[in-house]
Design a protein around this motif. Structure first.
Motif, PDB file in Angstrom:
ATOM      1  N   VAL A 173      93.694  13.019  -0.955  1.00  0.00           N
ATOM      2  CA  VAL A 173      92.596  13.885  -1.381  1.00  0.00           C
ATOM      3  C   VAL A 173      92.947  15.316  -1.005  1.00  0.00           C
ATOM      4  O   VAL A 173      93.331  15.599   0.131  1.00  0.00           O
ATOM      5  CB  VAL A 173      91.270  13.469  -0.708  1.00  0.00           C
ATOM      6  CG1 VAL A 173      90.161  14.458  -1.065  1.00  0.00           C
ATOM      7  CG2 VAL A 173      90.883  12.064  -1.119  1.00  0.00           C
ATOM      8  N   THR A 175      92.038  18.359   0.329  1.00  0.00           N
ATOM      9  CA  THR A 175      90.898  18.820   1.131  1.00  0.00           C
ATOM     10  C   THR A 175      90.625  20.314   0.958  1.00  0.00           C
ATOM     11  O   THR A 175      89.609  20.807   1.440  1.00  0.00           O
ATOM     12  CB  THR A 175      91.139  18.509   2.618  1.00  0.00           C
ATOM     13  OG1 THR A 175      92.390  19.083   3.034  1.00  0.00           O
ATOM     14  CG2 THR A 175      91.168  17.006   2.848  1.00  0.00           C
ATOM     15  N   ARG A 177      90.284  21.491  -2.077  1.00  0.00           N
ATOM     16  CA  ARG A 177      89.422  21.485  -3.262  1.00  0.00           C
ATOM     17  C   ARG A 177      88.165  20.642  -3.043  1.00  0.00           C
ATOM     18  O   ARG A 177      87.089  20.989  -3.504  1.00  0.00           O
ATOM     19  CB  ARG A 177      90.203  20.967  -4.464  1.00  0.00           C
ATOM     20  CG  ARG A 177      89.414  20.888  -5.745  1.00  0.00           C
ATOM     21  CD  ARG A 177      90.313  20.538  -6.920  1.00  0.00           C
ATOM     22  NE  ARG A 177      91.351  21.559  -7.131  1.00  0.00           N
ATOM     23  CZ  ARG A 177      92.280  21.479  -8.079  1.00  0.00           C
ATOM     24  NH1 ARG A 177      92.308  20.423  -8.889  1.00  0.00           N
ATOM     25  NH2 ARG A 177      93.167  22.431  -8.220  1.00  0.00           N
ATOM     26  N   PHE A 178      88.319  19.525  -2.344  1.00  0.00           N
ATOM     27  CA  PHE A 178      87.191  18.616  -2.114  1.00  0.00           C
ATOM     28  C   PHE A 178      86.851  18.635  -0.629  1.00  0.00           C
ATOM     29  O   PHE A 178      87.642  18.199   0.208  1.00  0.00           O
ATOM     30  CB  PHE A 178      87.545  17.205  -2.564  1.00  0.00           C
ATOM     31  CG  PHE A 178      87.915  17.115  -4.019  1.00  0.00           C
ATOM     32  CD1 PHE A 178      86.933  17.123  -4.998  1.00  0.00           C
ATOM     33  CD2 PHE A 178      89.238  17.045  -4.409  1.00  0.00           C
ATOM     34  CE1 PHE A 178      87.274  17.057  -6.337  1.00  0.00           C
ATOM     35  CE2 PHE A 178      89.585  16.975  -5.744  1.00  0.00           C
ATOM     36  CZ  PHE A 178      88.594  16.984  -6.713  1.00  0.00           C
ATOM     37  N   LYS A 179      85.660  19.132  -0.303  1.00  0.00           N
ATOM     38  CA  LYS A 179      85.260  19.293   1.083  1.00  0.00           C
ATOM     39  C   LYS A 179      83.895  18.645   1.306  1.00  0.00           C
ATOM     40  O   LYS A 179      82.853  19.285   1.148  1.00  0.00           O
ATOM     41  CB  LYS A 179      85.191  20.772   1.451  1.00  0.00           C
ATOM     42  CG  LYS A 179      86.516  21.504   1.299  1.00  0.00           C
ATOM     43  CD  LYS A 179      86.381  22.980   1.658  1.00  0.00           C
ATOM     44  CE  LYS A 179      87.700  23.699   1.516  1.00  0.00           C
ATOM     45  NZ  LYS A 179      87.587  25.139   1.863  1.00  0.00           N
TER      46      LYS A 179
END
Length: 208
Positions: A173, A175, A177-179
């Motif tokens: 993943v 991290t 971009r996706f938090k």
């Protein structure tokens, strides 16, 4: 997604794939991320993809272009570059060309299994029994040193279809971009929570 640690010895890695930009799909996203991480770690990655050759439209999916007769071009590039490792990511024309070259010259290579093509072809065209399709793919991957798969469940599924030398290659993943955090939108929704992220296509089994 934590990046790879920098390496003391640079490796020349050939990635052979029939799925590459400008295509937009999960395989392209995965492979592009892998190339970026490998290069950031100090490796030299060369990608052999359909854009290097004359292409023809894929049956039932004309926006995807497939390489036409890529063997000679693939062989020329591999012989000139002499990579330390060859990874064949897909079972299309480029993958077949690289596989044939490696077997002819005694080169070791790995493969990966991304897509359930037997179900895909059966859902779109209604031809080629699923069992027959897996027989064809099993023969494609059998000579590889290892075949990489994304999940334990997928590894078990392929083992039941006679595949061997399977190795887990789980997805990460990004991290940056996706938090996920406690105060985000999804934290307020009732559980269980399901989401589908992907193309709306018949082979995705969205209605199942």
């Amino acid at each position: 997604m934590q990046g790879l640690e920098p390496v003391e010895t640079m490796q020349k890695i050939a990635l052979v794939t029939d799925a590459w930009a400008p295509q937009i799909n999960g395989v392209v996203t995965t492979l592009s991320s892998v190339v970026g991480e490998l290069e950031a770690a100090g490796h030299d990655v060369g990608v052999i993809h359909p854009g290097l050759f004359l292409t023809v439209p894929m049956p039932s999916y004309p926006e995807i272009r497939l390489a036409a007769a890529p063997y000679l071009g693939t062989a020329r590039r591999l012989l000139a570059w002499r990579p330390d490792a060859v990874h064949i990511a897909t079972e299309g024309p480029c993958g077949l060309a690289a596989r044939a070259f490696c077997l002819r010259h005694g080169w070791c290579f790995t493969t990966s299994f991304h897509t359930k093509f037997p179900e895909y072809i059966h859902a779109r065209l209604g031809v080629l029994p699923v069992r027959t399709g897996y027989g064809v793919l099993r023969r494609f991957h059998q000579p590889a040193a290892h075949t990489l798969v994304s999940t334990p469940a997928f590894s078990e599924f392929l083992s039941e279809h006679g595949f061997s030398d399977l190795r887990l290659w789980p997805r990460g993943v990004d991290t940056k971009r996706f938090k996920p955090w406690a105060g985000n939108l999804f934290s307020q929704l009732p559980r269980p929570l399901f989401a589908y992220l992907g193309r709306v296509a018949v082979e995705k089994n969205i209605g199942v």
